[in-house]
Scaffold this motif. Structure first.
Motif, PDB file in Angstrom:
ATOM      1  N   MET A 135       0.545  -1.418   0.033  1.00 42.44           N
ATOM      2  CA  MET A 135       0.045  -0.017   0.009  1.00 42.44           C
ATOM      3  C   MET A 135       0.714   1.219  -0.100  1.00 42.44           C
ATOM      4  N   ALA A 136       2.064   1.358   0.768  1.00 40.52           N
ATOM      5  CA  ALA A 136       2.683   2.402   0.843  1.00 40.52           C
ATOM      6  C   ALA A 136       3.478   2.628  -0.510  1.00 40.52           C
ATOM      7  N   LYS A 137       3.654   1.855  -1.412  1.00 44.71           N
ATOM      8  CA  LYS A 137       4.373   1.975  -2.606  1.00 44.71           C
ATOM      9  C   LYS A 137       3.354   2.083  -3.895  1.00 44.71           C
ATOM     10  N   THR A 138       2.210   1.394  -3.562  1.00 51.46           N
ATOM     11  CA  THR A 138       1.262   1.231  -4.679  1.00 51.46           C
ATOM     12  C   THR A 138       1.770   0.455  -5.687  1.00 51.46           C
ATOM     13  N   GLU A 139       2.267  -0.620  -5.409  1.00 50.03           N
ATOM     14  CA  GLU A 139       2.845  -1.790  -6.014  1.00 50.03           C
ATOM     15  C   GLU A 139       2.626  -3.159  -5.795  1.00 50.03           C
ATOM     16  N   GLY A 140       2.393  -4.233  -6.635  1.00 49.70           N
ATOM     17  CA  GLY A 140       2.008  -5.406  -6.467  1.00 49.70           C
ATOM     18  C   GLY A 140       1.840  -6.143  -7.629  1.00 49.70           C
ATOM     19  N   HIS A 141       1.094  -7.456  -7.378  1.00 48.48           N
ATOM     20  CA  HIS A 141       0.799  -8.518  -8.466  1.00 48.48           C
ATOM     21  C   HIS A 141      -0.690  -8.911  -7.742  1.00 48.48           C
ATOM     22  N   ASP A 177      -0.378  -6.038 -12.552  1.00 51.43           N
ATOM     23  CA  ASP A 177       0.828  -5.859 -12.275  1.00 51.43           C
ATOM     24  C   ASP A 177       0.999  -4.340 -12.166  1.00 51.43           C
ATOM     25  N   LEU A 178       1.427  -3.678 -10.815  1.00 50.86           N
ATOM     26  CA  LEU A 178       1.706  -2.470 -10.645  1.00 50.86           C
ATOM     27  C   LEU A 178       3.105  -2.084 -10.410  1.00 50.86           C
ATOM     28  N   ALA A 179       3.758  -1.393 -10.979  1.00 46.13           N
ATOM     29  CA  ALA A 179       5.317  -0.840 -10.434  1.00 46.13           C
ATOM     30  C   ALA A 179       5.444   0.562 -10.556  1.00 46.13           C
ATOM     31  N   ASN A 180       6.714   1.085 -10.268  1.00 49.57           N
ATOM     32  CA  ASN A 180       6.954   2.549 -10.113  1.00 49.57           C
ATOM     33  C   ASN A 180       5.648   3.260  -9.622  1.00 49.57           C
TER      34      ASN A 180
END
Length: 1006
Positions: A135-141, A177-180
């Motif tokens: 949640m802190a980075k808004t990144e995940g799969h 997939d959410l990155a960067n």
């Protein structure tokens, strides 16, 4: 609670009650609690034939929440339920349905986020999301899955619309997939609909299978996307009808960077989709047609340039529009264009063509450009249509065309601060009919040039012309400007030389068998809008050279004129009519000038008050009235009467028992004063006309109303309450010796030259309601009128036809009803539920009649019964003697011979009828001829032994018998009648040339 009331009084209710939302101990790094509870009630009652819908549900939720110390995430664990406890009507399938949300989320992992549907404990399908997510980075799969959705779940959504999804199954698997920091997104998945088969209104669609998959990457920071794969395929009953896919990976860019990939295209096709299979879902308008579509979206220059080319058609289309069923119609649509960086758009072509029966009816084309950054736009449109084919499609009985065309061209130019619209419209060579108006090669053109600069709207040009064939029928022009912020502006409008060529089609129906020969109309008007000061309007309208030919008149009428001048202002919602002047062509009787002045106060939102004064020295509207009214021929009037169809009795009675609705006029404390020195209409002359009308909502007060009608004083007053159904009224009227000849000669051609005399009348009537039910309770008053010095032929009245006509037939004297009436007198009192005819007298050169009696008011007024009102009839001496109804003892020097009563009036007020007492009539004839005594002498004692016969003859039962029974009748009428009753008299001398004898009942209507 939300209530939605329908026009028919029905209402829909959606209510959330007992709602309780609570957050407790919500702190950084500590566990808090969220609870939710409430009730939902839905009660929909749509108009028939739709089914009512009822649902009652309970929702309960309980979640544990632990925010992180920096509030950039947290943990959520718990669930919420929505349980339907009751479902009825069209929502009956929702009964025992449950929607459940399960949540188990940590700051770095979505262990479970699921929405599940159950019915009576059985699973109906679910939507699940799970996977690592910071949640802190808004990144995940994340994995997103839609599973187990079939008819059991889908029918819950379609139940209220009557849709059954049959064998349909839906599934979808997706990976995100959410990155960067969420700026780079990779999406991949598939969505399938298997065995899609839907039933509605007893019609089932073909079985469809649709399979799709996609794979794309989006970089919001670089403003670009790469579509690696996009495929969609569909089959109908295992036959392919839908194909779509990429030829190669496609790049889409809306910034300065782009993916270094080659050109690509996405192609989509629909082949022979039959709309008839989907008719229950098309809303009833589009009922048939075959759809084909080909679409091509291309990507060039690494996605910086996108192009699109779409072509579709619907053939064999059938539509229902209002009451029209349109067939043999085809539509073709095509659009082509391109976009650069999704910022600059070039619409190269938009085209639509409508064909009917293989012939083009309408075409539409457009092209233009648009820049998203600068908001600059340039759009051009064109429309061409055939009136004949368009009206064939519409199949409207009110408008037909045998020729004609439509053409419209427009051009819109826009930038960040201004917009300009120019264009022109043309209706050409229209020959046909619109309702009762006929057109012959009619045309009109219009040009428009309007600009908008900031808040300033400017009508630089709005002008045009009307033509008939090659002849100009008139021109018009409008200019002006308006500030949309200040709500201020000014406008001017002109009509120039509008003549008979433009106006003839619109006036022909009003003129009937007459023809507009010439007319010329010019008008100018200006309006100023100023919300801070005074708004004003000025107008000058001039009509000249008005000539209308009448085939029944040999002379050419004098050209007429009419002028209207208006000068009015509006300030603070108060309108001042400084001048409203009407000037007509002067006649030998009148100057024909009239003015209206006054104020109208609209400052109160719920009430408008007015104070108006209408004044004129002398007005003669005869030549204008004759243009549109003229004389209705007796033949025409008789034809219309013969063609009139009576309403069904039930419908008539229902209408008669319904009070007119209440009327509340939008005026409060308003007064209208009328003062006209002389008013002429044909032979009608009104002088010293003074009237004041006061209006306060539904309350209307008329007092005074006084004038002289052809020299006779007329006074009236009225106090009306229109604000209640049926109205309340208190009306007074008096008139002293109104000559009826000018009125009859002017407006009643069937009485032309046949109606003379003076009317004396006074009335005072008070009541409430117009139906018999209310008149019985509320009607009171009196009505007295008399026609004196009269000479009126009333052969068309029901009294003459049904009552005196019957008497004339019985006594074989047709002159009885052909003679003009010289005198009529009637006195009527109303009250206690009845109409009391205290006195009724009528006299002509051939008869006089009088009657009186009480008529009870029925619930339907025209059905009020006439219960044997005696008609006391007197015949002129010569008529009575000719009919052999004059008693032998009557004085020959009297003008009229009074007859014993043998006629009574029966029936109803709406249909009076005569009842002739045959026995009494025979008795009158017997007494008149002296045959009673002769018969008594001839029959002797035997005649009196027959019950009732002595009474029939009018003699005494104890009269002695005797006399000469062999005396011939000598043409005695009663002898002839008696012969018809009893047979031939063997004691009379034989005569071979004697006329055929008529019996008493031969004189009576069969």
């Amino acid at each position: 609670m939300v209530k939605n009331y329908k026009e028919n009084g029905a209402r829909d209710i959606t209510e959330v009650s007992g709602l309780n939302f609570e957050l407790t101990n919500l702190k950084n790094g500590q566990q808090g609690k969220m609870t939710l509870a409430g009730n939902i009630n839905v009660d929909n009652r749509p108009p028939a034939p739709a089914t009512n819908a009822l649902m009652q549900a309970v929702m309960v939720g309980n979640f544990a929440i632990i925010p992180t110390a920096d509030l950039k995430g947290g943990s959520v664990n718990g669930n919420a339920h929505l349980d339907v406890q009751k479902g009825a009507g069209s929502l009956s399938q929702l009964a025992t349905l449950s929607a459940i949300i399960d949540c188990d989320i940590t700051p770095t992992d979505i262990k479970q986020l699921a929405l599940r549907f159950q019915k009576a404990g059985a699973n109906l399908g679910e939507l699940r999301v799970n996977g690592p997510f910071d949640m802190a980075k808004t990144e995940g799969h994340l994995n997103v899955q839609l599973a187990g959705i079939d008819k059991n779940a889908l029918n819950l959504a379609g139940a209220q619309s009557g849709i059954d999804f049959g064998t349909t199954v839906m599934n979808s698997t997706n990976h995100v997939d959410l990155a960067n920091a969420g700026k780079q997104i990779a999406l991949k998945g598939a969505f399938n609909i298997n065995q899609l088969r839907v039933t509605r209104a007893n019609q089932t669609t073909p079985t469809l299978d649709i399979v799709s998959d996609y794979n794309l990457n989006v970089d919001t920071d670089k403003k670009q996307a790469l579509i690696n794969a996009l495929n969609i395929n569909g089959s109908e009953n295992q036959q392919s009808f839908l194909q779509g896919g990429l030829t190669s990976p496609m790049s889409v860019a809306w910034g300065n960077e782009a993916n270094p990939v080659g050109d690509s295209a996405f192609k989509l096709g629909i082949n022979k989709l039959n709309l008839a299979d989907w008719r229950p879902f098309l809303g009833g308008t589009l009922v048939n047609g075959i759809v084909n579509l080909a679409a091509n979206v291309s990507s060039q220059q690494s996605g910086k340039k996108l192009g699109f080319d779409v072509s579709s058609d619907v053939t064999g289309m059938e539509l229902n529009l209002a009451t029209n069923h349109i067939t043999q119609t085809d539509v073709h649509f095509q659009t082509k264009g391109e976009a650069a960086n999704l910022n600059e758009f070039n619409l190269q072509q938009i085209g639509m063509q409508l064909n009917h029966a293989g012939q083009q009816a309408l075409s539409f084309t457009a092209n233009g450009t648009f820049n998203k950054t600068t908001q600059a736009a340039d759009l051009q449109i064109a429309l061409d249509g055939s009136l004949v084919r368009l009206l064939d499609i519409m199949s409207s009985p009110d408008i037909k065309a045998t020729s004609g065309s439509l053409q419209l061209k427009g051009h819109v130019v826009q930038n960040q601060t201004s917009k300009t619209v120019t264009g022109n419209f043309a209706l050409a060579d229209f020959t046909g009919q619109m309702q009762s108006n006929r057109f012959d090669h009619f045309g009109t053109t219009a040009d428009l040039d309007v600009a908008m600069n900031g808040s300033q709207l400017q009508i630089r040009k709005a002008n045009g012309a009307v033509t008939q064939g090659q002849t100009v029928g008139g021109k018009f022009d409008v200019t002006g400007d308006y500030d949309t912020d200040k709500k201020a502006g000014q406008f001017t409008a002109k009509l120039v030389d509008f003549n008979e060529n433009a106006l003839r089609p619109f006036l022909a129906s009003a003129l009937k068998d007459k023809q507009l020969v010439s007319v010329l109309v010019n008008a100018t008007s200006s309006a100023k809008l100023d919300p801070q000061g005074e708004s004003s309007v000025k107008a000058d309208f001039q009509l000249a050279k008005l000539v209308v030919s009448d085939p029944t008149q040999k002379t050419t009428p004098t050209p007429l004129e009419a002028k209207f001048q208006v000068d009015a202002g509006l300030q603070k919602q108060v309108a001042t009519i400084r001048q409203f002047h009407i000037a007509l062509t002067p006649t030998a009787r009148a100057t024909n000038d009239m003015t209206l002045t006054g104020q109208v106060d609209m400052s109160q939102t719920n009430a408008t008050s007015a104070n108006l004064k209408l004044k004129a020295d002398s007005i003669d509207v005869t030549p204008y009235y004759d243009i549109f009214a003229g004389k209705k021929s007796e033949k025409s009037a008789a034809s219309q009467q013969a063609q009139a169809q009576p309403q069904p009795a039930a419908a008539t009675q229902a209408a008669a028992n319904t009070e007119p609705p209440a009327v509340n006029l939008p005026l409060r404390n308003s007064t209208v004063d009328v003062s006209i020195g002389r008013f002429y209409l044909r032979q009608v002359e009104i002088t010293n006309w003074l009237t004041t009308v006061k209006i306060d909502g539904g309350h209307v007060l008329l007092n005074p109303f006084k004038l002289a009608l052809n020299g006779a004083p007329v006074n009236a007053n009225a106090d009306l309450n229109l604000g209640v159904p049926g109205y309340q009224y208190d009306v007074g009227f008096s008139a002293d010796r109104i000559p009826i000849a000018p009125i009859a000669d002017s407006f009643a051609p069937q009485y032309q030259g046949q109606a003379k005399g003076d009317l004396i009348a006074n009335a005072q009537i008070k009541g409430a309601g117009t139906t018999g039910v209310n008149l019985k309770k509320n009607l009171n008053g009196q009505l007295n009128f008399a026609f004196t010095n009269a000479n009126i032929v009333l052969t068309q009245s029901k009294f003459f036809q049904n009552v005196l006509g019957t008497v004339a037939f019985v006594i074989q004297e047709p002159d009885l009803t052909n003679s003009p009436v010289k005198y009529i007198l009637a006195n009527v009192k109303m009250g206690d539920g009845s109409i009391n005819l205290t006195q009724f007298k009528m006299a002509s050169d051939t008869f006089s009649a009088q009657s009186q009696g009480v008529i009870p008011i029925a619930d339907v007024v025209t059905n009020s019964p006439i219960n044997n009102l005696p008609l006391q009839l007197s015949l002129r001496q010569s008529i009575a003697q000719k009919a052999r109804l004059a008693p032998a003892t009557s004085a020959t020097n009297n003008d009229y011979v009074a007859l014993p009563t043998f006629v009574t009036v029966q029936g109803t007020v709406g249909n009076p009828k005569a009842n002739v007492d045959k026995v009494a009539l025979g008795r009158i004839i017997a007494d008149a001829t002296g045959a009673t005594k002769a018969l008594q002498k001839a029959a002797g004692k035997y005649i009196n032994q027959v019950p009732g016969l002595g009474g029939l003859l009018g003699g005494s039962t104890n009269a002695p018998s005797g006399g000469n029974t062999n005396k011939p009748s000598g043409g005695n009428v009663f002898g002839n009648i008696l012969g018809g009753l009893t047979g031939s008299n063997t004691n009379q001398p034989a005569s071979t040339n004697a006329p055929k004898k008529r019996g008493l009942f031969d004189l009576l209507p069969k």
